[in-house]
Design a protein around this motif. Structure first.
Motif, PDB file in Angstrom:
ATOM      1  N   ASN A 292       0.831  -1.212   0.000  1.00 30.32           N
ATOM      2  CA  ASN A 292       0.000   0.000   0.000  1.00 30.32           C
ATOM      3  C   ASN A 292       0.863   1.258   0.000  1.00 30.32           C
ATOM      4  O   ASN A 292       0.484   2.281   0.578  1.00 30.32           O
ATOM      5  N   ARG A 293       2.023   1.183  -0.662  1.00 33.78           N
ATOM      6  CA  ARG A 293       3.024   2.265  -0.594  1.00 33.78           C
ATOM      7  C   ARG A 293       2.476   3.639  -0.969  1.00 33.78           C
ATOM      8  O   ARG A 293       2.822   4.643  -0.369  1.00 33.78           O
ATOM      9  N   ASP A 294       1.620   3.688  -1.989  1.00 32.23           N
ATOM     10  CA  ASP A 294       1.085   4.982  -2.422  1.00 32.23           C
ATOM     11  C   ASP A 294      -0.395   5.130  -2.071  1.00 32.23           C
ATOM     12  O   ASP A 294      -1.063   6.066  -2.525  1.00 32.23           O
ATOM     13  N   GLY A 295      -0.910   4.205  -1.256  1.00 32.66           N
ATOM     14  CA  GLY A 295      -2.309   4.284  -0.858  1.00 32.66           C
ATOM     15  C   GLY A 295      -3.286   3.862  -1.935  1.00 32.66           C
ATOM     16  O   GLY A 295      -4.500   4.019  -1.770  1.00 32.66           O
ATOM     17  N   ALA A 296      -2.771   3.334  -3.034  1.00 32.16           N
ATOM     18  CA  ALA A 296      -3.654   2.956  -4.151  1.00 32.16           C
ATOM     19  C   ALA A 296      -4.485   1.721  -3.826  1.00 32.16           C
ATOM     20  O   ALA A 296      -5.573   1.539  -4.360  1.00 32.16           O
ATOM     21  N   LYS A 299      -7.092   3.265   0.500  1.00 27.22           N
ATOM     22  CA  LYS A 299      -6.699   4.660   0.762  1.00 27.22           C
ATOM     23  C   LYS A 299      -6.688   5.014   2.243  1.00 27.22           C
ATOM     24  O   LYS A 299      -5.952   5.903   2.664  1.00 27.22           O
ATOM     25  N   ASP A 300      -7.474   4.294   3.062  1.00 23.42           N
ATOM     26  CA  ASP A 300      -7.524   4.625   4.482  1.00 23.42           C
ATOM     27  C   ASP A 300      -6.564   3.793   5.342  1.00 23.42           C
ATOM     28  O   ASP A 300      -6.517   3.966   6.558  1.00 23.42           O
ATOM     29  N   CYS A 339     -14.108  -0.940   6.091  1.00 23.75           N
ATOM     30  CA  CYS A 339     -13.804  -1.663   7.335  1.00 23.75           C
ATOM     31  C   CYS A 339     -12.458  -1.210   7.903  1.00 23.75           C
ATOM     32  O   CYS A 339     -12.314  -1.003   9.115  1.00 23.75           O
ATOM     33  N   ILE A 340     -11.475  -1.044   7.011  1.00 24.43           N
ATOM     34  CA  ILE A 340     -10.146  -0.574   7.436  1.00 24.43           C
ATOM     35  C   ILE A 340     -10.251   0.817   8.062  1.00 24.43           C
ATOM     36  O   ILE A 340      -9.659   1.089   9.120  1.00 24.43           O
ATOM     37  N   ALA A 341     -11.022   1.700   7.418  1.00 24.01           N
ATOM     38  CA  ALA A 341     -11.185   3.070   7.925  1.00 24.01           C
ATOM     39  C   ALA A 341     -11.780   3.064   9.331  1.00 24.01           C
ATOM     40  O   ALA A 341     -11.349   3.829  10.208  1.00 24.01           O
ATOM     41  N   ARG A 342     -12.748   2.174   9.558  1.00 23.13           N
ATOM     42  CA  ARG A 342     -13.381   2.106  10.879  1.00 23.13           C
ATOM     43  C   ARG A 342     -12.406   1.581  11.934  1.00 23.13           C
ATOM     44  O   ARG A 342     -12.388   2.062  13.071  1.00 23.13           O
ATOM     45  N   VAL A 343     -11.584   0.590  11.558  1.00 25.91           N
ATOM     46  CA  VAL A 343     -10.573   0.083  12.505  1.00 25.91           C
ATOM     47  C   VAL A 343      -9.584   1.194  12.855  1.00 25.91           C
ATOM     48  O   VAL A 343      -9.263   1.415  14.042  1.00 25.91           O
ATOM     49  N   MET A 344      -9.104   1.923  11.841  1.00 25.57           N
ATOM     50  CA  MET A 344      -8.160   3.020  12.080  1.00 25.57           C
ATOM     51  C   MET A 344      -8.766   4.062  13.029  1.00 25.57           C
ATOM     52  O   MET A 344      -8.106   4.546  13.944  1.00 25.57           O
TER      53      MET A 344
END
Length: 349
Positions: A292-296, A299-300, A339-344
């Motif tokens: 996920n180096r460039d967030g592509a 994104k979250d 789901c990733i955004a919510r965990v973060m």
């Protein structure tokens, strides 16, 4: 458990995959293959509910669903092949990833002018452009395959013929070529890969839930004069790895620790570093892991995160900088970033 984490788990559990729970359609990915390969060759079994495990800073923050149920994990098995390649590297069986595979594994399909230039590095990055048939399935069924995690778009129709290039010139997610890597690793170890995985990875990590790595009916191979099953690197056509979310989390903690887990070095730091190097022609991919180096990719997720991803959808999320390991099983792939955004968000509260 804080309120934010509680609502995060509720949200993840609301993102269930549309796949059936009993393997009746819609289920699996083989049905999009060109006939006659749009069928199963290995056994499959029904799935559990949305399940998962979250570790942060070595603490078990949460578990949900059925975290001890051994479920099919599809292409997360590819990452497990990369771990086996790492064992071969650490044990001196695979001294240089840039060695042509044919030098160590003659007679299994790497002969010929172009194929003899394919290295372990090419196979691990899915850039080999290998041509042939493995376990009775031709790799052409996965030509022009395109995943939503890739950037750009497909240039042709999946399963169509296309001219093959020089090894290393093109990234193509291709399960048959992965199965060819698995066959090569079987010839390298001269032992069934599930046995090697159990002895050198699962047992040292204390994995104790039910586990199996199953092949196809046509997967039996002669290795060193013995009959051994060559297992697939996924469940595209059935078979593959069934493992629990909790045991996947233990593997994830080892990866987060650069191969180190509870006082043991399971895999070398050098290998973990090599796994995370971006592929030149696909900078979102390493050695059978997604970067996920460039967030592509997501994104979250932090840029330091990397992932093992399987259809269905099965996610192993590892972030060494955050000291995070999150396993999410049977979520809708389109909602992974949500789901990733919510965990973060829940980690910040």
């Amino acid at each position: 458990m804080n309120h934010s984490l509680e609502s995060t788990l509720e949200f993840i559990q609301s993102c269930e995959t549309p796949w059936s729970r009993d393997t009746s359609p819609p289920w699996g990915i083989h049905d999009v293959d060109p006939p006659p390969y749009n069928r199963l060759y290995g056994p499959v079994h029904g799935r559990g509910p949305v399940s998962g495990v979250l570790f942060h800073q070595h603490r078990l923050l949460a578990q949900w669903g059925e975290p001890h149920k051994a479920d099919l994990t599809f292409s997360v098995a590819k990452t497990y092949l990369a771990l086996l390649a790492g064992l071969a590297f650490d044990q001196g069986l695979l001294k240089d990833v840039h060695t042509p595979v044919v030098q160590q594994c003659p007679g299994i399909g790497f002969e010929g002018d172009r194929l003899s230039r394919i290295t372990w590095h090419h196979l691990l990055q899915q850039t080999s452009e290998w041509e042939g048939t493995c376990l009775s399935i031709p790799e052409q069924v996965d030509r022009y395959r395109w995943l939503p995690y890739q950037t750009g778009q497909a240039e042709g129709t999946k399963g169509d013929s296309r001219p093959l290039g020089e090894p290393g010139s093109r990234f193509e997610y291709n399960d048959v070529r992965i199965n060819q890597l698995s066959l090569a690793l079987l010839h390298l170890f001269k032992r069934p890969l599930p046995e090697v995985f159990e002895e050198f990875i699962r047992q040292p990590l204390g994995c104790s839930d039910t586990f199996q790595w199953v092949g196809y009916e046509q997967g039996w191979s002669q290795v060193n004069g013995q009959r051994m099953m060559s297992v697939p690197g996924g469940s595209h056509w059935g078979g593959g790895v069934s493992i629990s979310a909790m045991d996947q989390a233990r593997i994830g903690l080892m990866l987060m620790g650069q191969g180190h887990y509870k006082g043991q070095q399971i895999l070398s730091q050098q290998w973990l570093h090599m796994m995370q190097q971006a592929c030149e022609v696909a900078p979102y991919y390493g050695y059978l892991i997604w970067l996920n180096r460039d967030g592509a990719l997501f994104k979250d997720a932090p840029r330091s995160s990397w992932f093992a991803i399987g259809a269905g959808s099965s996610i192993t999320w590892v972030d060494p900088e955050l000291e995070l390991v999150c396993i999410m099983r049977w979520i809708d792939a389109a909602k992974t970033n949500d789901c990733i955004a919510r965990v973060m968000q829940s980690l910040k509260t």
